[in-house]
Enzyme design. Structure first.
Site, PDB file in Angstrom:
ATOM      1  N   SER A  66       0.857  -1.176   0.000  1.00  0.00           N
ATOM      2  CA  SER A  66       0.000   0.000   0.000  1.00  0.00           C
ATOM      3  C   SER A  66       0.894   1.227   0.000  1.00  0.00           C
ATOM      4  O   SER A  66       2.052   1.170   0.406  1.00  0.00           O
ATOM      5  CB  SER A  66      -0.865  -0.049   1.258  1.00  0.00           C
ATOM      6  N   LYS A  86       0.180  -3.819   5.095  1.00  0.00           N
ATOM      7  CA  LYS A  86      -0.705  -4.419   4.112  1.00  0.00           C
ATOM      8  C   LYS A  86       0.014  -5.351   3.145  1.00  0.00           C
ATOM      9  O   LYS A  86       1.128  -5.071   2.721  1.00  0.00           O
ATOM     10  CB  LYS A  86      -1.386  -3.310   3.263  1.00  0.00           C
ATOM     11  N   ASN A 119      -1.787  -6.755  -0.052  1.00  0.00           N
ATOM     12  CA  ASN A 119      -3.061  -6.854  -0.761  1.00  0.00           C
ATOM     13  C   ASN A 119      -3.061  -7.976  -1.788  1.00  0.00           C
ATOM     14  O   ASN A 119      -2.065  -8.168  -2.492  1.00  0.00           O
ATOM     15  CB  ASN A 119      -3.365  -5.536  -1.472  1.00  0.00           C
ATOM     16  N   ARG A 131     -24.368  -4.743 -44.796  1.00  0.00           N
ATOM     17  CA  ARG A 131     -23.353  -4.213 -43.868  1.00  0.00           C
ATOM     18  C   ARG A 131     -24.030  -3.104 -43.097  1.00  0.00           C
ATOM     19  O   ARG A 131     -24.634  -2.214 -43.690  1.00  0.00           O
ATOM     20  CB  ARG A 131     -22.127  -3.672 -44.627  1.00  0.00           C
TER      21      ARG A 131
END
Lengths: 451, 451, 451, 451
Positions: B280, B286, B288, B319
């Site tokens: 982080s 942290k 993650n 088309r």
């Protein structure tokens, strides 16, 4: 490289130059500078440090490709950016570097950058919608009572006017402008989990600092005060999703109608010509309605990309592990597709060529059957509602020559109405209802909105 | 520039370098070269001209940005490309330039290029899915009978094994591989409106020339023979949409489960560590689960972008004026998001760290209540089904201390079962049903698919 | 029969009884009666005839199943309904029957009925959102400063308060209420192609009659004056789509957070208990968070069904051949799913059980590492920002026993901070930033919105 | 009540009577009976008990509305159903009641019921797609070389044949049939969390019992053997989503083309007439292409509802709290909308009226400019590619009277080609390329698929 080779609708338009990776990177740096400026204003960091940070941010030479790849480490680009930018600032002033991203969190920087990018894109979109509305105003006024075939379920129904049709397109664009005007672009300042604790800690101040800093931050960047942190409360993005979807719906309606009216067999309007536009690689006779096709390409994509943003409202905890990350590319796409569609629609509306003789010729194609509703209403009191409708259906669908002729030849009709009356009733311009007044009503609204 | 700053899931991955504007441009030039080669093979144009065209295509220096902006003229990039490329060829050999794009139409070139790009992307996706499946095979085998809490509606339900969970993920990836294997990437050769008339005319040949040329063209490019022109018959793209959606659904299931298991309170697995990953910008503690978050970002986007492709099946005429144009960017996105998700999933699966002690600790969290279904079944013949269930619900939900203790203290239970029996029944490893055999069944399938 | 067996989220709720086929049919008859009433007011038809029409409409016994099958003839139910209803009126008063649907067109009746149904549904939704907001207000106030773990990317990040979390949910619901309040439900009165010509013709009046009749019609039904006919200008439905999507996004966020917090390992909140609720058919110990699951079922469906409505803005001509027809079922679904979700959310919020001891226990799970951001900021001036973060990361991730202990044992830390200071810094309640004031800000807004 | 008043596309069609709440309820009871039968076969429960269960299931009188409301307790209808059905069985034979739902779990019953309902719906869909394909086969063969204007980007491009157009529609329907044929409908037998533990426990058998019971269960119900439990592995539903989306895309393409060709100005085809069909409530002359409009209403909805199913692949744990619950209504809708679209398409294709004189008249509308591509190719060797194209563009777009005349009057053309040659080149039937052979190729495939 994504120059728009696969998205001609926005290639080379003004909005495209506002939402590139480069622009997002610059906006993130602007957010970092804005944070430092706000903190300097509130005495949290020294003003000279904020000035250095702003100056390095403005001339930063960060390596975009490296940052993008580095973004995989954190699942977002900010962590790597903060590190690289801090080093850049340190290269100029190592003391100032200590104040970079002070109390900051990735999401504050990225969400704020997103709002900067979005607000700039919407400024352009607003301008192009106003251009479009202005052009449609002129068409609605000019053709206020010019009759043409109204069509429902692909079939001629009753007469309308081209002015009313243009007024309808206009009213949708005015609806879009109202919705653009109601958008807000809040700065984001929540800290790691939306409590602003890191900013309060960094300031060594009381809890009111969080709110004050948010206000100062927003003000420094020209964004709206967020009120409360919105890391996991995604109304701002859901609103952008709804509004871009509305705009592309409005412009898509215009484009689809123009396509119907430019069909070879219909040929009531044509797109503005320009050197090289609308040509085919092989068929020399072609003049393709390319502006409408490009608008349609946006109208088909935007509601789906916008749904990504709307679904990201459902995100877990204080910051989600996926919903947030899904938003960025989807946001960029809705902005540039909508911006491209608006620019293209302005070009289309301003140059639309209208062929009144073709409007009339098509209106006359059914030889008066297009007003059989009116005849039915005139005959109803004379024959009864059901009988009248039945009679006219029989005549119209028999296929025994032109409708007017068949009608005059019908003994039941002849008994009730003389030929002159019938001929009068068959004039489409006599059956336009409130068209003119409806046009006026929209024009009045346009004057107010566009003022 | 779109380097992936907003899409870490694919930034820097192998697939990202296959679907850039540059790659599409190169693929369009490859298609032009392939057309010339096929026509040379069938004697329609001189072989030396085809060789010049191929050689200029291979070293072409066309200006991508200019082509993208120019694409607005035709609503597609091919018209401008043909003109610029013809000039480039003429610069080398003016006679050869007359044979560029002979009988060609924009859609043949662009659709063929799209299939070249897609087939290359899927080759990478297939490899990464196989890596993922291989890693999951190892996890399923290793933890075949390692019990853990099975969870339904967020609550512990009955025991499962981690091997069975991994086998479930694996079976989804095998489903995806089956679907990737069934995709075909046809060349496109229809001429202006799907009759191949221009190619037949160019060859001065009979109607069978159209079919032969399509075969030769596909063969020259390593694509599938289209059978019939598919300008307005979009099954190939609808299939890619379905398959990329399936892959991202499969990998999203894996990612979401990993996220649930990595929650701080659960902590049963962890993503592979790597220098700088998962950190982080502000919180030092942290780590993650960023790989899973990136996979989720793709899983949230792809089904919507794929819907653009699926809705483009509904296109008008030979088309369409919008449906076709909406496909290109959506196709690029589903390819690179899916490719990024597959590469990320391989990394995740190969390095997933499993903590058996945490699996067991969580399983024991309810003190045996996680097998109350089993007790209920044992008590049913003794007390009646309803009474047994009621009794156990009462004990489990009373909150009077640990479940085992409360159970043993319950006089009604004590009357029917002795303590040792109860303790034996409460062992989660005794209630794994067919888990091991189900794992084996998936492993067997994996061996066959991955062989 | 569709009693909600497949949609428990709305089965048996108030909104479900407002949007059934029967309710749509009744609303169409109400629209017919309203048209007659408005025409009587303006002297177009005799007042006694209007009274008869209203009376027959109110007690109509039309055969719903027959009408539904008959709807295939016209691709909409109105043509058959007008015919059957006219016969019903004729059964009472044959003269009055001539005035049924005078000048009317299918779309006026069906669109007006849709707005009647929608406005009734939104009245219920508004009430249930207010109930939800009221309950969340109480939770936010009660737990204003109750600390709990803030979670980002599934991991404990920094402390937040449960009051702030509730305030966040509340702010989303207030956003929804603002958007519900801004909706308008216009009557539809355009005639066959939006010119109102048939109504003008029926009145034998001037063009201003169209506008006047629309006003009178809307007024008779309690709907908004449409301004101009909106047959092909679908802003009202696009707005309903956006607002229902927002509501389900807001409630989905609430539900997803509740699900995360009710996980067996987390157990911080629980749904309100009720006799028979949340039980499993086989597992006696289970108490499933079924209210949240039902809300999620709506949150997953509504954005997609709403996209049908938004895409129907792109409709051709004066009435489309498909876009209009795609709206009806999608509209019904978004109304009842949103209504069911709102009713369910009110029940959930009003009875949510909060376990402060579990909030605290989980917050302490990392032994203080959840405030390592704070420590990092305290150490930064002492060690430098980078070194401080590195040190704490090292301690937190080493896994050498509890964080606090490891920290106190670290010589580098000990050199800078004494143990008491460290212990003080590790108290999560000291790191709540502006949480209380942010809660207050939302509570203030709630007082104003809910007043 | 949902009789289809809002969905005429399926109102009264065969599929509608297979997917009502009543049908789902019956299918759930069939699943319970199938479970008992399979367990009796394997000796787990007494055969007479299974017979009683089957017999009560077949004549069950459960209260659907009450069950739907009760479903809110468990967020699914099965818990209440098991309880009510057990009581019903007990009313007949209290001993047999002990064997109801033995080892069962809600999801096994509901998923199995879903597959029963889906497989029945697809049987009807398959039949109607075959009818559609048969009718298109006849059209393709009959009009194999009937020239008409090929249209690209709304403009006449080059000639095609109506047979080729029909062959294109046909090839899409054949693609759909292939995908329908590849679907499997597996029974679901996992027990509470996919380990089959409760079934094994109930049997007092070894782990192989789970697999054997799943096989016996599937066999009893005529469903596919699931291999492994798929509670949280949703490939079967994702596949149904993809296939229904493909079908509606294929039929939507057909419908959209028919709509374009039925426009008043084009009038090349018309829908089959039927008493009362296509009439307007007010306009006697109208004959609306209602079949195509209804098909379009399905084609616009299904891809979005199907996306709900595809997104539900991303579901957490062994049974999700929302993703599963979102599937049921979405599944019902895609089945009945697709079924309705297929029935309607069969009716449309079998009765489509083709007007060759209008095909020719429209083809001649540009007076030969529709083959200017051919002229361009003929002139290219004489003038150079660029010059030839420029010349023809100048003539075609000058608007100086009819193309043929203008061409013959052009001195540059006259110098190179004599008038007779020009006139020959302008014959559209001379520029049909491989159309006939392409038709033949599709017809051959149809013979094989439809055999």
């Amino acid at each position: 490289m994504d120059a728009g080779l696969l998205s001609p609708v926005w290639a080379g338009t003004e909005v495209a130059a506002l939402v590139r990776d480069e622009d997002w990177l610059a906006a993130m740096l602007t957010a970092e500078a804005g944070l430092a400026a706000a903190q300097a204003t509130l005495g949290v960091i020294p003003s000279p440090a904020a000035a250095v940070i702003a100056s390095v941010a403005a001339r930063s030479g960060l390596d975009l490709v490296a940052l993008a790849v580095k973004a995989r480490d954190a699942a977002n680009p900010v962590v790597g950016l903060v590190s690289a930018f801090t080093a850049e600032v340190a290269g100029t002033d190592s003391a100032a570097a200590e104040y970079v991203h002070k109390g900051g969190t990735s999401q504050d920087i990225l969400d704020t950058a997103a709002m900067l990018v979005a607000s700039r894109a919407f400024a352009v979109i607003d301008t192009d919608l106003r251009r479009t509305a202005g052009a449609l105003t002129r068409l609605a006024a000019e053709y206020r009572l010019t009759p043409m075939a109204g069509r429902t379920l692909t079939q001629h129904a009753v007469p309308v006017t081209f002015g009313l049709k243009a007024a309808g397109w206009l009213s949708l664009v005015l609806d879009s402008l109202d919705r653009v005007g109601a958008l807000t672009f809040p700065a984001s300042l929540g800290g790691a989990a939306g409590t602003q604790a890191s900013y309060v800690e960094a300031a060594g101040a009381g809890p009111e600092h969080g709110l004050e800093l948010a206000t100062a931050f927003a003000s420094a960047l020209g964004l709206a005060d967020p009120g409360i942190p919105w890391h996991a409360l995604r109304t701002p993005l859901a609103d952008i999703a709804s509004v871009t979807t509305h705009i592309c719906g409005a412009l898509g309606k215009l484009a689809l109608d123009v396509q119907g009216m430019t069909r070879t067999e219909v040929a009531e309007v044509a797109e503005p010509t320009a050197e090289g536009r609308g040509i085919s690689s092989a068929m020399p006779q072609k003049q393709n309605p390319v502006l409408a096709a490009m608008i349609m390409s946006a109208a088909r994509q935007v509601p789906l990309y916008a749904t990504v943003l709307q679904q990201s409202m459902v995100c877990e905890d204080e910051r989600s592990a996926g919903a947030w990350h899904a938003e960025w590319q989807a946001l960029r796409e809705v902005l540039r597709l909508t911006g491209g569609a608006a620019a293209t629609a302005a070009e289309l509306a301003e140059g639309l060529r209208v062929f009144p003789d073709r409007l009339r010729a098509n209106l006359e194609l059914t030889d008066g059957a297009v007003v059989s509703e009116r005849l039915s209403m005139v005959l109803a009191p004379l024959l009864g509602k059901t009988a009248a409708k039945k009679l006219l259906g029989r005549v119209a669908l028999a296929g025994d020559g032109p409708f007017e002729e068949a009608l005059l030849a019908d003994p039941e009709v002849a008994e009730k109405l003389d030929a002159e009356t019938v001929r009068g009733l068959l004039d489409p311009s006599g059956y336009l209802g409130s068209s003119g007044l409806l046009v006026d009503r929209v024009l009045e609204r346009a004057r107010s909105v566009l003022a």
